[in-house]
Scaffold this active site. Structure first.
Site, mmCIF file in Angstrom:
data_model
loop_
_atom_site.group_PDB
_atom_site.id
_atom_site.type_symbol
_atom_site.label_atom_id
_atom_site.label_comp_id
_atom_site.label_asym_id
_atom_site.label_seq_id
_atom_site.Cartn_x
_atom_site.Cartn_y
_atom_site.Cartn_z
ATOM 1 N N THR A 80 -49.427 144.516 48.669
ATOM 2 C CA THR A 80 -50.737 143.894 48.890
ATOM 3 C C THR A 80 -50.702 142.623 49.742
ATOM 4 O OG1 THR A 80 -51.623 144.858 46.887
ATOM 5 C CG2 THR A 80 -52.695 142.845 47.673
ATOM 6 N N TYR A 166 -59.349 132.928 43.644
ATOM 7 C CA TYR A 166 -59.346 134.316 43.165
ATOM 8 C C TYR A 166 -59.655 134.377 41.665
ATOM 9 C CZ TYR A 166 -58.082 139.171 42.603
ATOM 10 O OH TYR A 166 -58.122 140.512 42.327
ATOM 11 N N HIS A 361 -47.001 151.885 45.326
ATOM 12 C CA HIS A 361 -46.888 151.724 46.784
ATOM 13 C C HIS A 361 -45.868 150.635 47.024
ATOM 14 C CE1 HIS A 361 -49.235 148.032 46.313
ATOM 15 N NE2 HIS A 361 -49.882 148.700 45.374
HETATM 16 P P1 AMP Z 1 -50.150 144.985 44.120
HETATM 17 O O1 AMP Z 1 -49.252 144.543 43.009
HETATM 18 O O2 AMP Z 1 -49.429 144.953 45.431
HETATM 19 O O3 AMP Z 1 -50.826 146.237 43.812
HETATM 20 O O4 AMP Z 1 -51.266 143.844 44.218
HETATM 21 C C1 AMP Z 1 -52.587 143.958 43.730
HETATM 22 C C2 AMP Z 1 -52.922 142.738 42.940
HETATM 23 O O5 AMP Z 1 -52.963 141.575 43.754
HETATM 24 C C3 AMP Z 1 -54.321 142.727 42.353
HETATM 25 O O6 AMP Z 1 -54.417 143.540 41.226
HETATM 26 C C4 AMP Z 1 -54.498 141.257 42.028
HETATM 27 O O7 AMP Z 1 -54.006 140.946 40.759
HETATM 28 C C5 AMP Z 1 -53.641 140.566 43.050
HETATM 29 N N1 AMP Z 1 -54.463 139.787 43.971
HETATM 30 C C6 AMP Z 1 -55.353 140.254 44.863
HETATM 31 N N2 AMP Z 1 -55.946 139.244 45.531
HETATM 32 C C7 AMP Z 1 -55.417 138.105 45.048
HETATM 33 C C8 AMP Z 1 -55.615 136.738 45.338
HETATM 34 N N3 AMP Z 1 -56.479 136.319 46.272
HETATM 35 N N4 AMP Z 1 -54.867 135.827 44.653
HETATM 36 C C9 AMP Z 1 -53.964 136.223 43.728
HETATM 37 N N5 AMP Z 1 -53.750 137.517 43.409
HETATM 38 C C10 AMP Z 1 -54.456 138.452 44.051
HETATM 39 ZN ZN ZN Z 2 -52.689 146.422 47.593
HETATM 40 ZN ZN ZN Z 3 -51.185 147.977 44.015
#
Ligand code: AMP
Ligand code: ZN
Ligand code: ZN
Length: 422
Positions: A80, A166, A361
């Site tokens: 992400t 956030y 992913h």
């Molecule tokens: P992933 O682990 O790569 O799937 O990341 C997704 C997660 O990123 C989401 O479920 C959020 O908890 C986190 N996330 C998204 N945007 C933000 C943000 N602006 N600040 C901190 N955490 C975030």
């Molecule tokens: Zn993502």
């Molecule tokens: Zn994810």
């Protein structure tokens, strides 16, 4: 009593909402009149083929009267934060600095991590390339962000004119309504760049898997939020006067409890610190350093992992194949183990079959399962056009062109996206 409770509840909601909104208000900055607004929206984890999985009438509306790429190719790793930053800086993770969601930096002697409440994710010192909202603000136009990874950090001394910390309790509808309110601002108070973010489709994909009914429900629900935006723009008579770019950071693939590679079957884990794990595992050598040099111990560990498992590859720092674009960054650690699609790399004590994602992913962008979406709609986009897959590092240059601003240093190329533009 019931009325009183309702009033208290509403007050709490208002407090949560207003506390998280922050205006930097650098009152001495003089802003120009806004250009054609650009609204950038990310639907986290929306795989390229999700549009065909279920009913998405609002996204379909944008596709029918706009342009769509067959897929948006993420940067490695397909996580992400690395990819949200690739989109807004036009740069590979090793250049913008976020080479993973979880990292260790030896100069800062600090860890980076994400999620609501993360102080690291709100600290701009981790980011080495200019996000588009900084480019916009530096050219005397306003940027306003209703969530986007790192948009709540001060980066290179600059913040958006308006931004939010956030906070997942701000509902998706509130996010869209905030964008619409910002578009109601007059003259040079009005933003030229707006961004927002939805996490529900990614959450459902992890929890239930990319093919699950629950994930289809999340897709339909986010589609209806896009509807809130579209209808709000139509009510204001500006639907065809704004450019809308909808993207996702990566796709999603099925993961299975019987497709797990356990590092501790091959090496003694006390010899390394496991900085990250999952679709790839990042190891930092902490024992057996000679005069602070990890290399001899890396050379000891490497052969133990090199041919350990047919679905795992192992790379030393600075020895990734070129198409990973993982070179020359101090946050890339001594050894990285990379899993094939569907596989996960863990340790025996971190494996819990009852708490195991059905989707994940982070895999190499060569896998189509990791590709996301890119839809463009508005005065500058072609109509009813489907174009080739494109790498997400090229979108920054395109967005700068849409706003008629000069891009900062980046890895992208404007010619990769001109096919989508009129
Ligand atoms: P992933 O682990 O790569 O799937 O990341 C997704 C997660 O990123 C989401 O479920 C959020 O908890 C986190 N996330 C998204 N945007 C933000 C943000 N602006 N600040 C901190 N955490 C975030
Ligand atoms: Zn993502
Ligand atoms: Zn994810």
């Amino acid at each position: 009593m019931r009325l009183f409770k309702q009033a208290i509840f509403l007050l709490c909601i208002c407090m949560i909402f207003s506390c998280s909104q922050t205006q930097e208000g650098s009152s001495d900055q003089v802003y120009n009149q806004p250009g054609t607004p650009l609204i950038l929206i990310s639907i986290d984890g929306f795989r390229w083929d999700y549009l065909e999985k279920t009913d998405t009438p609002y996204l379909d509306q944008l596709v029918a009267s706009g342009a769509r790429s067959q897929g948006l190719i993420p940067s490695y790793p397909s996580k992400t934060f690395p990819n949200h930053l690739s989109i807004v800086t036009g740069s590979y993770p090793n250049n913008h600095g976020l080479v993973a969601n979880r990292m260790y930096d030896e100069v800062f002697d600090e860890y980076y991590y994400i999620g609501q409440g993360s102080t690291a994710a709100r600290d701009g010192k981790w980011i080495n390339r200019e996000p588009i909202w900084v480019t916009v603000e530096n050219q005397s136009l306003r940027a306003m962000t209703m969530f986007w990874p790192a948009s709540d950090a001060k980066i290179m001394g600059v913040r958006p004119s308006n931004w939010f910390t956030y906070n997942e309790s701000i509902t998706n509808t509130q996010r869209m309504e905030q964008l619409l309110r910002w578009l109601d601002l007059k003259d040079n108070k009005r933003p030229t760049f707006l961004a927002s973010y939805f996490s529900d489709v990614d959450n459902a994909g992890h929890r239930y898997g990319p093919e699950a009914e629950e994930t289809k429900i999340a897709i339909r629900s986010i589609d209806s939020e896009i509807g809130v935006l579209i209808n709000g723009l139509k009510d204001r008579g500006i639907f065809d006067a704004v450019n809308i770019v909808i993207v996702s950071d990566h796709g999603m693939t099925e993961t299975y409890t019987d497709q797990v590679i356990f590092l501790d079957d091959y090496i003694d884990m006390s010899r390394v610190e496991l900085v990250d794990k999952g679709p790839f595992a990042v190891m930092r050598v902490v024992m057996g350093l000679i005069d602070g040099d990890a290399k001899p111990e890396v050379d000891n560990l490497f052969p133990l992992l090199e041919n350990a498992h047919p679905n795992m590859k192992i790379y030393k720092k600075n020895e990734f194949p070129e198409n990973f674009h993982m070179t020359d960054n101090r946050r890339i650690q001594d050894l990285t183990a990379v899993a094939d699609d569907h596989w996960r790399i863990l340790t025996r004590d971190t494996f819990n079959p009852s708490y195991f994602p059905k989707g994940d992913h982070g895999y190499h962008p060569d896998y189509e399962s990791m590709h996301g979406i890119f839809i463009g709609h508005g005065p500058d986009f072609k109509i009813d056009y489907v174009g080739p897959r494109v790498q997400n590092i090229h979108l920054y240059e395109m967005m700068c062109k849409l706003m008629d601003i000069t891009p900062s240093i980046n890895d992208g190329d404007i010619t990769a996206t001109t096919t989508f533009l009129k």
